[in-house]
Design an enzyme around this catalytic site. Structure first.
Site, PDB file in Angstrom:
ATOM      1  N   THR A  25       0.955  -1.494  -0.294  1.00  0.00           N
ATOM      2  CA  THR A  25       0.104   0.145  -0.275  1.00  0.00           C
ATOM      3  C   THR A  25       0.695   0.919   0.046  1.00  0.00           C
ATOM      4  O   THR A  25       0.784   2.399  -0.572  1.00  0.00           O
ATOM      5  CB  THR A  25      -0.977   0.205   1.030  1.00  0.00           C
ATOM      6  OG1 THR A  25      -1.824  -1.324   0.627  1.00  0.00           O
ATOM      7  CG2 THR A  25      -1.844   1.268   1.524  1.00  0.00           C
ATOM      8  N   ASP A  29      -6.806  -3.147  -3.604  1.00  0.00           N
ATOM      9  CA  ASP A  29      -5.481  -3.857  -2.552  1.00  0.00           C
ATOM     10  C   ASP A  29      -6.707  -5.431  -2.718  1.00  0.00           C
ATOM     11  O   ASP A  29      -7.979  -5.600  -3.238  1.00  0.00           O
ATOM     12  CB  ASP A  29      -5.815  -3.671  -1.430  1.00  0.00           C
ATOM     13  CG  ASP A  29      -5.067  -4.235  -0.542  1.00  0.00           C
ATOM     14  OD1 ASP A  29      -4.399  -4.638  -0.284  1.00  0.00           O
ATOM     15  OD2 ASP A  29      -5.593  -4.150   0.988  1.00  0.00           O
ATOM     16  N   THR A  48      -1.960 -10.913  -2.155  1.00  0.00           N
ATOM     17  CA  THR A  48      -0.640 -11.724  -1.225  1.00  0.00           C
ATOM     18  C   THR A  48      -0.791 -13.498  -1.770  1.00  0.00           C
ATOM     19  O   THR A  48       0.107 -13.939  -1.245  1.00  0.00           O
ATOM     20  CB  THR A  48      -1.423 -11.671   0.026  1.00  0.00           C
ATOM     21  OG1 THR A  48      -2.651 -12.508   0.378  1.00  0.00           O
ATOM     22  CG2 THR A  48      -0.784 -10.213   0.988  1.00  0.00           C
ATOM     23  N   ARG A  76       5.895  -4.042   9.426  1.00  0.00           N
ATOM     24  CA  ARG A  76       3.812  -3.427   9.760  1.00  0.00           C
ATOM     25  C   ARG A  76       4.123  -4.034  11.511  1.00  0.00           C
ATOM     26  O   ARG A  76       4.086  -3.207  12.374  1.00  0.00           O
ATOM     27  CB  ARG A  76       3.361  -4.263   9.180  1.00  0.00           C
ATOM     28  CG  ARG A  76       1.543  -3.838   9.584  1.00  0.00           C
ATOM     29  CD  ARG A  76       0.506  -4.763   9.095  1.00  0.00           C
ATOM     30  NE  ARG A  76       0.346  -3.863   7.521  1.00  0.00           N
ATOM     31  CZ  ARG A  76      -0.531  -4.497   6.896  1.00  0.00           C
ATOM     32  NH1 ARG A  76      -0.777  -6.159   6.909  1.00  0.00           N
ATOM     33  NH2 ARG A  76      -0.592  -3.759   5.815  1.00  0.00           N
TER      34      ARG A  76
END
Length: 337
Positions: A67, A111, A160, A219
């Site tokens: 992102t 996404d 993913t 993250r």
């Protein structure tokens, strides 16, 4: 009123926190040197030629910066960016509404693009290649197809699970970037930048400990840093290695980066099933988690760390996994001789 199909990724405190730490240019983006170099050439060439950049697919595990890179693509090209997601596009009409609202040169970020509906994927083929779509009007014998021209745009898809994308869709991306897990040294740089932005002073050894337990994922590293900051504020402790270790112990993150559910899965295989093999559904019932959660969230890390393995008969614990779970094996005995 906000369109739920194109609402930016924001809202919760956690996501707002992550957004504040996002780099805003390729120069600020830490790690993924090959991908950064490839994107820099692609975007600069498009700018020099005054054309819309090719469509870009960003593939890789969660939390590695897909992102963030999409936002950077918009910033580097000076183009507006619109956000959507695969699960939100369940009909061709949903996609048509998004595409028809794009302005020339806009970047459309989708996404989890692998979760789009098949009818929407088929419409997207034509939109990506020829910048037009066909809209069906009416039903039955009176139905008619009306072509609709679209403004040139750049699609940035994030996934993913790139293997779930149909080949015709994958082939229409001009460039596919494969993001890899971060080395500890790169994560230290990520944490150093984040700590500076959060006004948290940590010693190099403490940053290294955090990086080592962050599973190669920025993250996770930033979230652990937030928990360490909270612990230091509450306990008024010094920002040293012992403080970091105490905070991570409180939040059930062990020396290898395993959390509670990771250890529950590993220990179930090692202790309750004698090292395996054990089936996924049985394992899920044993630890009280959904099979999908174990397969998509827990297993990839344990397999990558060499702690468990997948076999046709089920999951097994490796010698390293058995040692981590506290099971003494013959190999471990020999290692100590």
């Amino acid at each position: 009123m906000t369109d739920p199909l194109v609402d930016p990724v924001a809202g919760s405190d956690e996501l707002a926190f992550e957004g504040a730490l996002r780099p805003t240019s390729l120069a600020e983006f830490v790690g993924q040197p090959k991908v950064r170099g490839q994107l820099e050439v692609l975007l600069r060439a498009a700018t020099i030629q005054e054309r819309t950049p090719d469509h870009i697919l960003l593939a890789g595990p969660p939390g590695l910066g897909k992102t963030t890179l999409a936002m950077i693509i918009g910033a580097e090209t000076g183009r507006p960016i619109r956000f959507s997601s695969g699960p939100a596009i369940q009909h061709a009409g949903d996609l048509a509404a998004v595409l028809s609202a794009l302005v020339p040169g806009e970047v459309l970020f989708v996404d989890e693009i692998h979760r789009m509906a098949r009818s929407a994927e088929e419409m997207l083929y034509l939109a990506m290649e020829d910048f037009k779509i066909d809209i069906m009007v009416g039903k039955g014998a009176g139905a008619a197809s009306i072509p609709l021209e679209l403004a040139p745009f750049t699609l940035v898809g994030a996934t993913t699970r790139s293997g779930m994308l149909p080949a015709p869709l994958r082939d229409r991306f001009g460039f596919t970037a494969h993001l890899e897990h971060y080395a500890a040294a790169d994560l230290e740089r990520v944490l150093s930048r984040s700590a500076r932005l959060m006004d948290v002073a940590l010693e190099p050894a403490a940053l290294g400990e955090l990086a080592r337990r962050s599973r190669g994922t920025p993250r996770i590293a930033n979230r652990l840093l937030r928990r360490v900051r909270d612990w230091l504020l509450v306990h008024e402790g010094s920002s040293d290695l012992d403080g970091v270790r105490a905070a991570l112990e409180l939040y059930d993150v062990d020396e290898a980066g395993l959390d509670r559910i990771d250890r529950a899965v590993l220990e179930a295989i090692a202790h309750r099933f004698g090292g395996g093999p054990v089936g996924l559904s049985t394992l899920a019932a044993t630890v009280g988690e959904e099979a999908d959660t174990i397969e998509a969230v827990v297993e990839p890390f344990l397999v990558r760390e060499g702690l468990i393995g997948r076999t046709p008969r089920g999951r097994i614990a490796t010698p390293a996994g058995l040692r981590h779970a506290g099971v003494v094996t013959q190999d471990a005995t020999l290692d100590g001789v």
